[in-house]
Design an enzyme around this catalytic site. Sequence first.
Site, PDB file in Angstrom:
ATOM      1  CG  HIS A 114      32.751 -20.489 -54.566  1.00 46.16           C
ATOM      2  ND1 HIS A 114      33.063 -21.419 -53.654  1.00 46.16           N
ATOM      3  CD2 HIS A 114      32.607 -19.386 -53.528  1.00 46.16           C
ATOM      4  CE1 HIS A 114      33.527 -20.804 -52.373  1.00 46.16           C
ATOM      5  NE2 HIS A 114      33.095 -19.653 -52.561  1.00 46.16           N
ATOM      6  CD  GLU A 160      34.975 -18.587 -44.188  1.00 45.69           C
ATOM      7  OE1 GLU A 160      34.084 -18.584 -45.009  1.00 45.69           O
ATOM      8  OE2 GLU A 160      36.284 -18.123 -44.521  1.00 45.69           O
ATOM      9  CG  ASP A 193      33.316 -22.181 -46.329  1.00 48.92           C
ATOM     10  OD1 ASP A 193      32.998 -23.297 -46.946  1.00 48.92           O
ATOM     11  OD2 ASP A 193      33.809 -21.177 -46.856  1.00 48.92           O
ATOM     12  CB  CYS A 195      29.608 -11.553 -45.688  1.00 50.79           C
ATOM     13  SG  CYS A 195      30.726 -12.766 -45.443  1.00 50.79           S
TER      14      CYS A 195
HETATM   15  C1  PEP Z   1      31.084 -18.238 -46.764  1.00 55.42           C
HETATM   16  O1  PEP Z   1      31.813 -19.203 -46.751  1.00 55.42           O
HETATM   17  O2  PEP Z   1      30.002 -17.986 -46.146  1.00 55.42           O
HETATM   18  C2  PEP Z   1      31.643 -16.994 -47.507  1.00 55.42           C
HETATM   19  C3  PEP Z   1      30.905 -15.902 -47.494  1.00 55.42           C
HETATM   20  O3  PEP Z   1      32.796 -17.322 -48.202  1.00 55.42           O
HETATM   21  P1  PEP Z   1      32.612 -18.079 -49.583  1.00 55.42           P
HETATM   22  O4  PEP Z   1      31.252 -18.295 -49.947  1.00 55.42           O
HETATM   23  O5  PEP Z   1      33.296 -17.335 -50.595  1.00 55.42           O
HETATM   24  O6  PEP Z   1      33.632 -19.174 -49.229  1.00 55.42           O
HETATM   25 MG    MG Z   2      33.601 -19.328 -47.129  1.00 52.43          MG
END
Ligand code: PEP
Ligand code: MG
Length: 538
Positions: A188, A429, A453, A500
């Site tokens: 992140h 995910e 994920d 996303c």
């Molecule tokens: C993902 O897992 O692709 C996602 C958009 O959520 P995050 O990256 O915040 O886990």
């Molecule tokens: Mg995620």
Amino acid sequence: MRSYIGKPVYKGVRLGPVIVIKDMHAPVKREKADSSEAELKRLEKACDKTKNQLQKLYHKAVREAGEASAAIFEAHQMMLEDEDFLRAIRSMIETEQANAEYAVAATEDRFSEMLAGMDDEHMKARAADIKDVSNRLLRNLSGQKEIDWEEMEPAIIIAEDLSPSETVRMDKDKILALVTVHGSSNSHTAILARTMNIPALIGVPLELDSVRSGMLAVVNGTTGELILEPEEETCRRAQALMEEEEEQLHLLQSQKGKETITTYGSKIRLYANIGGVEDAGYAIENDAEGIGLFRSEFLYLGRTELPTEEEQFQAYKKVLQMMAGKQVIIRTLDIGADKKADCFNLGKEENPALGCRGIRVCLKQPEIFKTQLRALLRAAVFGDLAVMYPMIISVEEVKKIQEILSEVRTELEEQKVPYQMPEQGIMIETPAAVMISDELAELVDFFSIGTNDLTQYTLAIDRQNERLDEFYDPHHRAVLKMIRMTVDNAHKAGKRAGICGELGADPELTEAFIKMGVDELSVAPSMILKLRKRIREL
Ligand code: PEP
Ligand code: MG
């Protein structure tokens, strides 16, 4: 001049002074102190300094955020006067000849574990405060200065590693570039760098002790190069690259206001991912057609108290108003794994990525979830809001969410609080969600595929593990097949499906996604215009 190569996370060249952040989370070493008396004196001095800092922070917070928000710093000062806590530290120094750092860290561990294990929620929350105070004390013992974001000039931040909670606390306008010794491309922290439009390198083999704050450096987010104390010629070249970058950005501006459509007439919604209210500004600047993922958990990171309903309501309302009628998809709290918030005592887990995170935390602590849902439903009155839930694995979870949602609606109605029902979506995910996406599609309005994920769980590779970056392959056929299956199942039920995760911004796959019928790509704001150009040229 010294040069190092790391892994580039976000493109761009920057030249500027360096600020080194030492890792305060590294295990504190136990050392035998030569003189307990000297250690006690060091402790006393560090305590006084810490109390002084807290006092200043308290007054600053009173001025800027009011008495209630400032109270936390007062509470922290009181902890530093707590006789039990201090006696425990002193006794370790005296009886075990421990160094002051070790005595503080060990006592913190003991006290915070004891508090976290209590039934009383108020006492549980104090565990985070003990950690906060002890970290400040440790920093003062080591003589490391705290960054004063207000006073500081823009700089390149160099650190061993950064957690999402540390990154969100930073003043983004003051960061020229981020450089870390550790970290993985899918973490992140890397995602935050992309969202914030900040050139970033990870895995740079650097001895932090050999870097001084104030040194000049060049970061190249394309080649992965970090150059410390660059020669004049290197600075000149960096300057030229920065100007070139400016020019490219300028050229991209012509994409603003244009439709996101291929030459053969396929349209796709091009949305932005954001981590906080201020990021909505980047989304607008880059002409996003909406917000496809507002990672609401960032409102909870880097603080010891949960955000109140009112605070959340104001944040969501502000983003909706800023987006002026464009859709905003807010993801409910996705805490856990690498996103540890001090205001949640999630405890230690063997496998945090497979542990208490996402919707599981919310379903286990419905009161916290309800507060967020109330804030969301109230904010929905101010724009086109959609809400989605992370880490879903079953139909039962979605039904449970619907039950909680209906309780929240009843409460709001009874209290005559104005609200509106936002569109409901879930994140796809986990492989489980993909495999039952036909059933899930019947229950919701839309899907948003979280490829970060989904790749992690499909390939069984911890996205945080920097040593496995070479195996983490989001182009793996298994991942692409799962995306196709999810989109097909959404469409069969007459619902839409977007992406996303970071893969949505991969230009090598843009055409494939459009052919699959993906309805929406939500990407870092800085990628919007580049992607629009690519799509319009298809
Ligand atoms: C993902 O897992 O692709 C996602 C958009 O959520 P995050 O990256 O915040 O886990
Ligand atoms: Mg995620």
